[in-house]
Write a protein that holds these residues in place. Structure first.
Motif, PDB file in Angstrom:
ATOM      1  N   LYS A 176      36.762  31.416  44.735  1.00  0.00           N
ATOM      2  CA  LYS A 176      37.301  31.181  43.394  1.00  0.00           C
ATOM      3  C   LYS A 176      36.889  29.824  42.840  1.00  0.00           C
ATOM      4  CE  LYS A 176      39.949  34.751  42.210  1.00  0.00           C
ATOM      5  NZ  LYS A 176      39.860  35.444  40.923  1.00  0.00           N
ATOM      6  N   ASP A 186      30.837  35.199  33.553  1.00  0.00           N
ATOM      7  CA  ASP A 186      32.060  35.999  33.409  1.00  0.00           C
ATOM      8  C   ASP A 186      31.775  37.485  33.609  1.00  0.00           C
ATOM      9  OD1 ASP A 186      33.552  33.742  32.896  1.00  0.00           O
ATOM     10  OD2 ASP A 186      33.403  33.924  30.718  1.00  0.00           O
ATOM     11  N   ILE A 189      31.964  37.989  37.335  1.00  0.00           N
ATOM     12  CA  ILE A 189      33.314  37.760  37.856  1.00  0.00           C
ATOM     13  C   ILE A 189      34.280  38.858  37.444  1.00  0.00           C
ATOM     14  CG2 ILE A 189      35.305  36.208  37.734  1.00  0.00           C
ATOM     15  CD1 ILE A 189      33.317  33.903  37.420  1.00  0.00           C
ATOM     16  N   ASN A 190      34.161  39.331  36.209  1.00  0.00           N
ATOM     17  CA  ASN A 190      35.118  40.318  35.683  1.00  0.00           C
ATOM     18  C   ASN A 190      34.707  41.766  35.937  1.00  0.00           C
ATOM     19  OD1 ASN A 190      36.715  38.221  34.610  1.00  0.00           O
ATOM     20  ND2 ASN A 190      35.475  38.145  32.746  1.00  0.00           N
ATOM     21  N   ASP A 192      34.278  45.298  37.363  1.00  0.00           N
ATOM     22  CA  ASP A 192      35.110  46.119  38.250  1.00  0.00           C
ATOM     23  C   ASP A 192      36.412  45.391  38.600  1.00  0.00           C
ATOM     24  OD1 ASP A 192      35.785  48.351  39.704  1.00  0.00           O
ATOM     25  OD2 ASP A 192      34.598  47.811  41.471  1.00  0.00           O
ATOM     26  N   HIS A 193      36.996  44.733  37.580  1.00  0.00           N
ATOM     27  CA  HIS A 193      38.265  44.013  37.734  1.00  0.00           C
ATOM     28  C   HIS A 193      38.197  42.910  38.796  1.00  0.00           C
ATOM     29  CE1 HIS A 193      40.074  47.073  35.174  1.00  0.00           C
ATOM     30  NE2 HIS A 193      39.593  47.998  35.977  1.00  0.00           N
ATOM     31  N   GLY A 194      37.028  42.331  38.950  1.00  0.00           N
ATOM     32  CA  GLY A 194      36.874  41.223  39.893  1.00  0.00           C
ATOM     33  C   GLY A 194      36.493  41.645  41.300  1.00  0.00           C
ATOM     34  N   TYR A 197      32.517  41.009  42.441  1.00  0.00           N
ATOM     35  CA  TYR A 197      32.163  39.659  42.861  1.00  0.00           C
ATOM     36  C   TYR A 197      32.646  39.376  44.275  1.00  0.00           C
ATOM     37  CZ  TYR A 197      32.687  34.574  43.238  1.00  0.00           C
ATOM     38  OH  TYR A 197      32.659  33.277  43.679  1.00  0.00           O
ATOM     39  N   ALA A 254      41.341  39.510  43.888  1.00  0.00           N
ATOM     40  CA  ALA A 254      40.776  39.943  42.612  1.00  0.00           C
ATOM     41  C   ALA A 254      41.825  40.596  41.716  1.00  0.00           C
ATOM     42  CB  ALA A 254      39.625  40.924  42.857  1.00  0.00           C
ATOM     43  N   PRO A 256      44.706  40.680  39.389  1.00  0.00           N
ATOM     44  CA  PRO A 256      45.371  39.652  38.572  1.00  0.00           C
ATOM     45  C   PRO A 256      46.880  39.613  38.757  1.00  0.00           C
ATOM     46  CG  PRO A 256      44.677  41.508  37.216  1.00  0.00           C
ATOM     47  CD  PRO A 256      44.066  41.711  38.565  1.00  0.00           C
TER      48      PRO A 256
END
Length: 318
Positions: A176, A186, A189-190, A192-194, A197, A254, A256
């Motif tokens: 992170k 971004d 990173i974003n 597939d919902h994080g 990455y 990942a 949120p």
């Protein structure tokens, strides 16, 4: 379901000390064996998950994975050294308690995951409960014979335990934190919902683990003889077990709704597995007084975990 997934690492990682002790070997053989198992899992993840889904694998992700893997080896290698001096039922709770405090506060402060005072108060209460539980779980009986010798032996384990904690903290926060420092896009990173990455990091991370394993042997333990024996290969099984927990932890980070602070806290509850496994599987002796403390400590730690896994709910009550 998200909470159950976040608890998978605690089960996997809490059992590592048990398996490694059963499989035998010195700290170097245990560390190398674990990294070899992690590398095999990382290769499988790359060919069976990353490539089929066309996940991005660029130089930044490779560098982040390598750094994270090397830091992990510092944490695990020194934990094995501490276990040799202190025993599983004492070293693992102390190690994971330190990780809980460090990782939660790093995620909350540096990554800014706790945005308001209520969340901070609730999170700190949860951490305190878990720490109290862990302290009770690993408390030694003052009336035990040979206490002076045991105390000296335990004290020798605190130095490697400190390095272990710092290594694990770096491993946890590196993905992170480095994504910010290296300006990972971004879009990556974003995706597939994080998850994309975090999963992409696993293969280069496993390479970093092996590199770190050899550095640990040659620079720290100097146990270069018989590095590759039966104990080493047996301990590769622990690498698979660790890797399963690693995937679960990265997916949880990942999410949120959980994030770094909560996921790392729940993943570190393996001290409960380590404590009871050390007693019932490795037959580490405990007095009646210690068993009462272990039972009470477990209940308090679980209560703290409930608070940490429901931060938003309890924060509204405060």
């Amino acid at each position: 379901m998200a909470i159950l997934l976040a608890l998978v690492p605690s089960l996997c990682w809490g059992s590592i000390g048990l398996f490694s002790t059963k499989f035998g070997g010195n700290s170097s053989q245990q560390t190398l064996g674990l990294t070899f198992g992690g590398l095999i899992f990382g290769i499988l993840t790359y060919f069976m998950w990353v490539l089929p889904h066309n996940y991005v694998m660029n130089s930044k992700i490779i560098l982040i994975g390598l750094i994270s893997g090397i830091l992990w080896t510092v944490g695990q290698g020194f934990q094995f050294v501490a276990i040799k001096s202190m025993g599983v039922s004492r070293a693992v709770p102390l190690s994971m308690t330190s990780q809980i405090v460090g990782n939660a506060l790093l995620g909350a402060s540096i990554l800014g995951e706790w945005q308001d005072a209520q969340t901070w108060i609730t999170g700190i209460i949860g951490i305190i409960l878990i720490v109290i539980g862990a302290v009770w779980i690993q408390t030694e009986d003052k009336d035990k014979k040979g206490e002076d010798d045991k105390k000296k032996k335990s004290l020798s384990g605190y130095v490697p335990l400190t390095f272990s904690t710092l290594g694990f903290m770096g491993y946890f926060i590196a993905p992170k934190l480095l994504q910010r420092w290296l300006h990972v896009s971004d879009a990556i990173i974003n995706a597939d919902h994080g998850v994309q990455y975090m999963i992409s990091i696993i293969f280069p991370q496993s390479i970093g683990m092996v590199i770190g394993g050899f550095l640990f042997v040659y620079l720290i333990t100097h146990e270069t003889k018989n590095m590759f024996n039966l104990s080493t290969w047996k301990n590769s099984i622990t690498g698979f077990i660790w890797a399963i927990g690693n995937v679960a932890m990265f997916i949880s980070i990942a999410n949120p709704n959980l994030g770094q602070a909560v996921s790392s806290t729940l993943s570190s509850l393996g001290f409960i597995v380590g404590a009871f496994g050390g007693i019932f599987i490795l037959h580490e002796t405990k007095t009646s007084h210690q068993m009462k403390l272990i039972t009470a400590g477990t209940l308090i730690a679980v209560l703290g975990a409930v608070v940490m896994s429901n931060l938003s709910f309890f924060a509204q009550i405060i």
